[in-house]
Write a protein that holds these residues in place. Structure first.
Motif, PDB file in Angstrom:
ATOM      1  N   ARG A   1       9.993   3.547 -11.102  1.00 24.26           N
ATOM      2  CA  ARG A   1      10.465   2.192 -11.421  1.00 24.26           C
ATOM      3  C   ARG A   1      10.856   1.437 -10.148  1.00 24.26           C
ATOM      4  NH1 ARG A   1      11.898   1.089 -16.790  1.00 24.26           N
ATOM      5  NH2 ARG A   1      13.637  -0.185 -16.096  1.00 24.26           N
ATOM      6  N   HIS A   2      11.469   2.133  -9.220  1.00 24.54           N
ATOM      7  CA  HIS A   2      11.824   1.520  -7.930  1.00 24.54           C
ATOM      8  C   HIS A   2      10.562   1.106  -7.173  1.00 24.54           C
ATOM      9  CE1 HIS A   2      13.642   0.845  -4.028  1.00 24.54           C
ATOM     10  NE2 HIS A   2      12.798   1.728  -3.525  1.00 24.54           N
TER      11      HIS A   2
ATOM     12  N   GLY B   1       9.003  -1.919  -8.681  1.00 21.27           N
ATOM     13  CA  GLY B   1       9.791  -3.096  -8.312  1.00 21.27           C
ATOM     14  C   GLY B   1       9.500  -3.540  -6.882  1.00 21.27           C
ATOM     15  N   GLU B   2       9.379  -2.581  -5.976  1.00 21.03           N
ATOM     16  CA  GLU B   2       9.064  -2.911  -4.589  1.00 21.03           C
ATOM     17  C   GLU B   2       7.671  -3.542  -4.476  1.00 21.03           C
ATOM     18  OE1 GLU B   2      12.427  -2.473  -3.235  1.00 21.03           O
ATOM     19  OE2 GLU B   2      11.110  -2.209  -1.523  1.00 21.03           O
ATOM     20  N   ILE B   3       6.708  -2.981  -5.189  1.00 22.23           N
ATOM     21  CA  ILE B   3       5.352  -3.536  -5.178  1.00 22.23           C
ATOM     22  C   ILE B   3       5.378  -4.989  -5.641  1.00 22.23           C
ATOM     23  CG2 ILE B   3       3.069  -3.401  -6.279  1.00 22.23           C
ATOM     24  CD1 ILE B   3       3.561  -0.280  -6.380  1.00 22.23           C
ATOM     25  N   LYS B   4       6.077  -5.257  -6.744  1.00 25.39           N
ATOM     26  CA  LYS B   4       6.157  -6.622  -7.266  1.00 25.39           C
ATOM     27  C   LYS B   4       6.802  -7.570  -6.259  1.00 25.39           C
ATOM     28  CE  LYS B   4       6.500  -7.447 -11.832  1.00 25.39           C
ATOM     29  NZ  LYS B   4       5.134  -7.864 -11.945  1.00 25.39           N
ATOM     30  N   THR B   5       7.878  -7.126  -5.622  1.00 21.68           N
ATOM     31  CA  THR B   5       8.582  -7.965  -4.653  1.00 21.68           C
ATOM     32  C   THR B   5       7.713  -8.267  -3.440  1.00 21.68           C
ATOM     33  OG1 THR B   5      10.722  -7.099  -5.354  1.00 21.68           O
ATOM     34  CG2 THR B   5      10.624  -8.099  -3.168  1.00 21.68           C
ATOM     35  N   PHE B   6       7.085  -7.230  -2.884  1.00 25.77           N
ATOM     36  CA  PHE B   6       6.238  -7.434  -1.705  1.00 25.77           C
ATOM     37  C   PHE B   6       5.024  -8.293  -2.041  1.00 25.77           C
ATOM     38  CE2 PHE B   6       8.269  -3.355  -0.196  1.00 25.77           C
ATOM     39  CZ  PHE B   6       9.054  -3.968   0.764  1.00 25.77           C
TER      40      PHE B   6
ATOM     41  N   GLU C   1       8.154  13.098  -7.341  1.00 26.15           N
ATOM     42  CA  GLU C   1       9.189  12.058  -7.336  1.00 26.15           C
ATOM     43  C   GLU C   1       8.921  10.954  -8.364  1.00 26.15           C
ATOM     44  OE1 GLU C   1      12.111  11.570  -5.564  1.00 26.15           O
ATOM     45  OE2 GLU C   1      11.869  13.650  -4.938  1.00 26.15           O
ATOM     46  N   TYR C   2       7.813  11.050  -9.082  1.00 31.87           N
ATOM     47  CA  TYR C   2       7.389   9.959  -9.958  1.00 31.87           C
ATOM     48  C   TYR C   2       8.462   9.585 -10.980  1.00 31.87           C
ATOM     49  CZ  TYR C   2       4.611   7.016 -12.982  1.00 31.87           C
ATOM     50  OH  TYR C   2       4.161   5.952 -13.710  1.00 31.87           O
ATOM     51  N   GLU C   3       8.954  10.554 -11.712  1.00 30.31           N
ATOM     52  CA  GLU C   3       9.908  10.262 -12.787  1.00 30.31           C
ATOM     53  C   GLU C   3      11.171   9.592 -12.255  1.00 30.31           C
ATOM     54  OE1 GLU C   3      12.431  12.691 -16.103  1.00 30.31           O
ATOM     55  OE2 GLU C   3      10.337  13.300 -15.800  1.00 30.31           O
ATOM     56  N   ARG C   4      11.644  10.061 -11.137  1.00 31.98           N
ATOM     57  CA  ARG C   4      12.887   9.544 -10.586  1.00 31.98           C
ATOM     58  C   ARG C   4      12.706   8.205  -9.854  1.00 31.98           C
ATOM     59  NH1 ARG C   4      16.132  13.303  -6.589  1.00 31.98           N
ATOM     60  NH2 ARG C   4      14.397  12.789  -5.237  1.00 31.98           N
TER      61      ARG C   4
ATOM     62  N   ILE D   1       0.833  -1.206   0.000  1.00 31.55           N
ATOM     63  CA  ILE D   1       0.000   0.000   0.000  1.00 31.55           C
ATOM     64  C   ILE D   1       0.866   1.254   0.000  1.00 31.55           C
ATOM     65  CG2 ILE D   1      -1.724   1.327   1.285  1.00 31.55           C
ATOM     66  CD1 ILE D   1      -2.829  -1.418   2.289  1.00 31.55           C
ATOM     67  N   ILE D   2       1.900   1.278   0.803  1.00 28.24           N
ATOM     68  CA  ILE D   2       2.806   2.433   0.847  1.00 28.24           C
ATOM     69  C   ILE D   2       3.331   2.733  -0.547  1.00 28.24           C
ATOM     70  CG2 ILE D   2       5.148   3.139   1.550  1.00 28.24           C
ATOM     71  CD1 ILE D   2       4.513   1.843   4.310  1.00 28.24           C
ATOM     72  N   HIS D   3       3.822   1.725  -1.236  1.00 29.23           N
ATOM     73  CA  HIS D   3       4.441   1.965  -2.540  1.00 29.23           C
ATOM     74  C   HIS D   3       3.408   2.297  -3.615  1.00 29.23           C
ATOM     75  CE1 HIS D   3       7.863   0.370  -0.368  1.00 29.23           C
ATOM     76  NE2 HIS D   3       8.585   1.038  -1.246  1.00 29.23           N
ATOM     77  N   ILE D   4       2.205   1.756  -3.492  1.00 26.29           N
ATOM     78  CA  ILE D   4       1.138   2.141  -4.420  1.00 26.29           C
ATOM     79  C   ILE D   4       0.768   3.608  -4.191  1.00 26.29           C
ATOM     80  CG2 ILE D   4      -1.314   1.823  -4.942  1.00 26.29           C
ATOM     81  CD1 ILE D   4      -0.861  -1.187  -4.751  1.00 26.29           C
ATOM     82  N   LEU D   5       0.674   4.010  -2.939  1.00 22.91           N
ATOM     83  CA  LEU D   5       0.372   5.418  -2.645  1.00 22.91           C
ATOM     84  C   LEU D   5       1.469   6.337  -3.169  1.00 22.91           C
ATOM     85  CD1 LEU D   5      -0.995   5.084   1.012  1.00 22.91           C
ATOM     86  CD2 LEU D   5      -2.325   5.687  -1.040  1.00 22.91           C
ATOM     87  N   LEU D   6       2.710   5.964  -2.965  1.00 21.47           N
ATOM     88  CA  LEU D   6       3.822   6.771  -3.490  1.00 21.47           C
ATOM     89  C   LEU D   6       3.726   6.878  -5.008  1.00 21.47           C
ATOM     90  CD1 LEU D   6       6.762   5.380  -1.318  1.00 21.47           C
ATOM     91  CD2 LEU D   6       5.702   7.643  -1.124  1.00 21.47           C
TER      92      LEU D   6
END
Length: 147
Positions: A80-81, A84-89, A74-77, A62-67
């Motif tokens: 992708r990270h 990747g975190e969403i997929k891993t979690f 910060e989206y462009e930078r 949820i944190i990474h989806i909200l971000l």
């Protein structure tokens, strides 16, 4: 021959050896020799650890989806990270889930969401998040879902 008293003492000094001895007693169906008090405590703690791990993984999703969805500066930078975190979690959570854990996570989704929002508010200084979780439990676990 291991006695219940021996097992209780072993539990206090070497939990791993206690676990191995307990497993052996269970395999041999020597239930009367079990250290039931500590076995029950360990099973309760195991359930708590599994639930806490599952809640933590769901919170991270949820944190990474909200971000990803709301922190546009910060989206462009970072997008992708975050993806990747969403997929891993998601991978970790999906491999860890049981029917019981699914039910408990669904029941506590709003609290987990609020905890994630609290973290993201601090990290981003944003205050634009929905009051209630806008994502379904199925969406949060779906490897293809992104907002």
């Amino acid at each position: 021959m291991t006695t219940t008293t021996d097992l209780k003492q072993l539990y206090e000094t070497d939990e791993n050896l206690w676990l191995e001895a307990t497993i052996e007693l269970l395999k041999r169906k020597q239930f009367n020799q079990l250290d039931l008090e500590n076995l029950i405590e360990e099973l309760i703690n195991l359930g708590k650890r599994d639930l806490a791990k599952s809640k933590g993984l769901l919170r991270q999703i949820i944190i990474h989806i909200l971000l990803l969805q709301y922190w546009q500066i910060e989206y462009e930078r970072s997008s992708r990270h975050w993806i990747g975190e969403i997929k891993t979690f998601r991978y970790d959570l999906n491999n860890h889930l049981t029917t019981n854990l699914i039910n408990k996570l669904q029941d506590d989704l709003e609290n987990i969401y609020q905890s994630a929002v609290d973290f993201v508010k601090i990290k981003t200084d944003l205050t634009i998040f929905p009051e209630k979780c806008p994502y379904t439990f199925v969406q949060l676990l779906d490897e293809n879902y992104l907002p």
